[in-house]
Design an enzyme around this catalytic site. Structure first.
Site, PDB file in Angstrom:
ATOM      1  N   VAL A   1     -20.516   1.570  -4.653  1.00 22.75           N
ATOM      2  CA  VAL A   1     -20.729   0.134  -4.398  1.00 22.75           C
ATOM      3  C   VAL A   1     -22.154  -0.135  -3.914  1.00 22.75           C
ATOM      4  O   VAL A   1     -22.838  -1.031  -4.412  1.00 22.75           O
ATOM      5  CB  VAL A   1     -19.721  -0.392  -3.355  1.00 22.75           C
TER       6      VAL A   1
ATOM      7  N   LYS B   1       0.848  -1.184   0.000  1.00 23.17           N
ATOM      8  CA  LYS B   1       0.000   0.000   0.000  1.00 23.17           C
ATOM      9  C   LYS B   1       0.885   1.236   0.000  1.00 23.17           C
ATOM     10  O   LYS B   1       1.988   1.225   0.560  1.00 23.17           O
ATOM     11  CB  LYS B   1      -0.859   0.012   1.270  1.00 23.17           C
TER      12      LYS B   1
ATOM     13  N   GLY C   1     -25.190   3.506   3.042  1.00 24.04           N
ATOM     14  CA  GLY C   1     -24.372   4.162   2.023  1.00 24.04           C
ATOM     15  C   GLY C   1     -24.637   3.570   0.654  1.00 24.04           C
ATOM     16  O   GLY C   1     -24.315   2.412   0.396  1.00 24.04           O
ATOM     17  N   VAL C   2     -25.269   4.376  -0.211  1.00 21.23           N
ATOM     18  CA  VAL C   2     -25.550   3.874  -1.566  1.00 21.23           C
ATOM     19  C   VAL C   2     -24.793   4.727  -2.586  1.00 21.23           C
ATOM     20  O   VAL C   2     -25.368   5.366  -3.454  1.00 21.23           O
ATOM     21  CB  VAL C   2     -27.070   3.790  -1.862  1.00 21.23           C
ATOM     22  N   GLY C   3     -23.461   4.729  -2.418  1.00 21.40           N
ATOM     23  CA  GLY C   3     -22.577   5.387  -3.369  1.00 21.40           C
ATOM     24  C   GLY C   3     -22.251   4.406  -4.486  1.00 21.40           C
ATOM     25  O   GLY C   3     -23.100   3.619  -4.925  1.00 21.40           O
TER      26      GLY C   3
HETATM   27  P1  NAD Z   1     -18.657   6.131  -2.168  1.00 17.82           P
HETATM   28  O1  NAD Z   1     -18.003   7.328  -1.583  1.00 17.82           O
HETATM   29  O2  NAD Z   1     -19.017   6.120  -3.604  1.00 17.82           O
HETATM   30  O3  NAD Z   1     -19.994   5.789  -1.349  1.00 17.82           O
HETATM   31  C1  NAD Z   1     -20.111   5.922   0.026  1.00 17.82           C
HETATM   32  C2  NAD Z   1     -21.486   6.480   0.299  1.00 17.82           C
HETATM   33  O4  NAD Z   1     -21.716   6.470   1.702  1.00 17.82           O
HETATM   34  C3  NAD Z   1     -21.659   7.934  -0.171  1.00 17.82           C
HETATM   35  O5  NAD Z   1     -22.810   8.024  -1.010  1.00 17.82           O
HETATM   36  C4  NAD Z   1     -21.823   8.710   1.125  1.00 17.82           C
HETATM   37  O6  NAD Z   1     -22.692   9.819   0.984  1.00 17.82           O
HETATM   38  C5  NAD Z   1     -22.401   7.651   2.025  1.00 17.82           C
HETATM   39  N1  NAD Z   1     -22.264   7.887   3.459  1.00 17.82           N
HETATM   40  C6  NAD Z   1     -21.240   8.488   4.122  1.00 17.82           C
HETATM   41  N2  NAD Z   1     -21.501   8.516   5.441  1.00 17.82           N
HETATM   42  C7  NAD Z   1     -22.694   7.911   5.622  1.00 17.82           C
HETATM   43  C8  NAD Z   1     -23.498   7.645   6.750  1.00 17.82           C
HETATM   44  N3  NAD Z   1     -23.136   7.999   7.998  1.00 17.82           N
HETATM   45  N4  NAD Z   1     -24.686   7.006   6.572  1.00 17.82           N
HETATM   46  C9  NAD Z   1     -25.087   6.661   5.329  1.00 17.82           C
HETATM   47  N5  NAD Z   1     -24.368   6.904   4.217  1.00 17.82           N
HETATM   48  C10 NAD Z   1     -23.193   7.528   4.360  1.00 17.82           C
HETATM   49  O7  NAD Z   1     -17.702   4.905  -1.806  1.00 17.82           O
HETATM   50  P2  NAD Z   1     -17.716   3.453  -2.466  1.00 17.82           P
HETATM   51  O8  NAD Z   1     -16.704   3.388  -3.534  1.00 17.82           O
HETATM   52  O9  NAD Z   1     -19.121   3.063  -2.747  1.00 17.82           O
HETATM   53  O10 NAD Z   1     -17.136   2.583  -1.245  1.00 17.82           O
HETATM   54  C11 NAD Z   1     -17.945   2.316  -0.116  1.00 17.82           C
HETATM   55  C12 NAD Z   1     -17.104   1.619   0.944  1.00 17.82           C
HETATM   56  O11 NAD Z   1     -16.595   0.393   0.421  1.00 17.82           O
HETATM   57  C13 NAD Z   1     -15.879   2.420   1.393  1.00 17.82           C
HETATM   58  O12 NAD Z   1     -15.660   2.146   2.756  1.00 17.82           O
HETATM   59  C14 NAD Z   1     -14.745   1.828   0.573  1.00 17.82           C
HETATM   60  O13 NAD Z   1     -13.484   1.941   1.230  1.00 17.82           O
HETATM   61  C15 NAD Z   1     -15.162   0.368   0.509  1.00 17.82           C
HETATM   62  N6  NAD Z   1     -14.636  -0.328  -0.671  1.00 17.82           N
HETATM   63  C16 NAD Z   1     -14.896   0.145  -1.898  1.00 17.82           C
HETATM   64  C17 NAD Z   1     -14.406  -0.532  -3.012  1.00 17.82           C
HETATM   65  C18 NAD Z   1     -14.698  -0.036  -4.404  1.00 17.82           C
HETATM   66  O14 NAD Z   1     -14.462  -0.786  -5.369  1.00 17.82           O
HETATM   67  N7  NAD Z   1     -15.213   1.168  -4.574  1.00 17.82           N
HETATM   68  C19 NAD Z   1     -13.646  -1.710  -2.851  1.00 17.82           C
HETATM   69  C20 NAD Z   1     -13.417  -2.196  -1.553  1.00 17.82           C
HETATM   70  C21 NAD Z   1     -13.916  -1.494  -0.466  1.00 17.82           C
END
Ligand code: NAD
Length: 336
Positions: free
Chosen positions: A175, A75, A171-173
């Site tokens: 992923v 990392k 969290g519906v970002g």
């Molecule tokens: P993202 O930023 O696109 O989505 C996260 C979402 O969570 C956002 O929409 C944000 O508004 C929301 N959020 C933040 N605080 C919140 C709360 N208190 N309550 C409800 N919603 C809240 O991130 P992502 O890429 O979707 O990743 C999500 C998680 O998965 C992260 O922890 C990331 O480290 C982990 N992850 C992601 C990947 C990937 O491929 N993107 C891979 C492994 C792990």
């Protein structure tokens, strides 16, 4: 005594001309070159950055081993400069630094970085995944793997398929939204929450989910809680309020402390280790970098369900926590 694992190699790079100050930790190279993202954020001092890199690199060793990809764990963390800086120049300088490691480390996107940063790195080295010339966003693959893992956990714990199973997604970002679509297609009943209420509503409208305020999500009675927002969500305050049977989601480092795994088990909640279920993203990034086809990547991501089922079965038969079983399985793959 420090709890920070000692890596195989620890590299510090500094380039005053661009403001670059970076640490690269290579934790283990048994299975191949180290693969892991590069994080870009403010750190109080170099020791804090270095400790974070070492911890994250050790996690990548376990994650990559269990994901079945031919890569070790590594990392990078880059300190966000305090003042103004030229972002492209800083990441290009980081690319030079990575190139100097002669392929022992391949970097990728992580929190705080974006495709344009990978492009800047790629202008100096080929040891980077996720540039705009490659198959970009790993999030759909992460969601695909999480859906497989949830299906496996529900089969093991509740002896059911996903039809009618109630999943609450925090969290519906990138992923979480993709996960909601996958689970809805299999007949799961969904509750979703996001601090961005418009995003929560859009996902709810598209999937038939119920959108609730973020403060309600963790206490929603449900079969599966899927944390997909941020790390450290499972802490002392949250533990007594949880009303789920299974926790299985994408967020990294969901346990605020390692002993939370035992505390969840004591409450009768099955916790699926995050580094097992969320490896779809690294599988995608690593295999795309190797030039594998989308089909081959998808097939490998689909194996996450089998890995989760295997770990849960081993844990049950040995009376161990899935978290401990997963770490031991990864170590046996690495013969350490
Ligand atoms: P993202 O930023 O696109 O989505 C996260 C979402 O969570 C956002 O929409 C944000 O508004 C929301 N959020 C933040 N605080 C919140 C709360 N208190 N309550 C409800 N919603 C809240 O991130 P992502 O890429 O979707 O990743 C999500 C998680 O998965 C992260 O922890 C990331 O480290 C982990 N992850 C992601 C990947 C990937 O491929 N993107 C891979 C492994 C792990």
């Amino acid at each position: 005594m420090s709890d920070v694992p000692e890596p195989l190699e620890l590299h510090h790079f500094s380039d005053p001309a661009t403001g670059l100050e970076a640490v690269v930790a290579l934790d283990d190279l048994t299975l191949g070159p180290a693969f892991g993202g590069c994080r870009f954020r403010a750190y109080g001092d170099l020791k804090a950055a270095s400790d974070d890199a070492c911890l994250l690199a050790a996690g990548m060793t376990l994650k990559n081993a269990l994901a079945g990809i031919p890569f070790g764990g590594g990392k990078a963390v880059i300190r966000l400069p305090a003042g103004a800086f030229d972002r492209a120049a800083l990441f290009a300088a980081f690319g030079n630094a990575i190139d100097g490691l002669n392929g022992r480390y391949v970097t990728a996107m992580d929190s705080g970085t974006e495709t344009a940063d990978m492009d800047a790195i790629a202008s100096r080295t080929r040891f980077v995944s996720g540039s705009s010339e490659q198959e970009g966003d790993p999030s759909p693959s992460t969601a695909r793997g999480v859906a497989h893992g949830i299906r496996a956990a529900v089969a093991a714990e509740l002896e059911r398929d996903l039809a009618g199973i109630h999943v609450a997604i925090q969290g519906v970002g990138h992923v979480g939204a993709a996960l909601a679509h996958r689970l809805a297609a299999e007949g799961a009943r969904l509750t979703v929450a996001d601090v961005d209420s418009r995003q929560a509503k859009a996902v709810a409208d598209a999937t038939g989910a119920r959108a609730v305020h973020p403060s309600e999500l963790l206490i929603t009675p449900c079969d599966v809680l899927a944390p997909c927002a941020f790390g450290g969500v499972l802490d002392d305050a949250v533990l007594p309020t949880l009303a789920c049977r299974i926790i299985a989601g994408a967020a990294n480092n969901q346990l605020a402390r390692p002993d939370m795994a035992a505390q969840l088990a004591a409450r009768g909640i099955l916790y699926v280790p995050d580094f097992v279920i969320n490896s779809g993203g690294v599988i995608h990034a690593a295999l795309a970098w190797q030039g594998e086809s989308a089909d081959a990547i998808g097939q490998r991501v689909d194996q996450i369900g089998t890995t989760v089922a295997d770990i849960l079965a081993r844990a049950r038969s040995s009376g161990s926590l899935p978290e401990v079983t997963a770490v031991n399985l990864a170590r046996s793959l690495l013969q350490i």
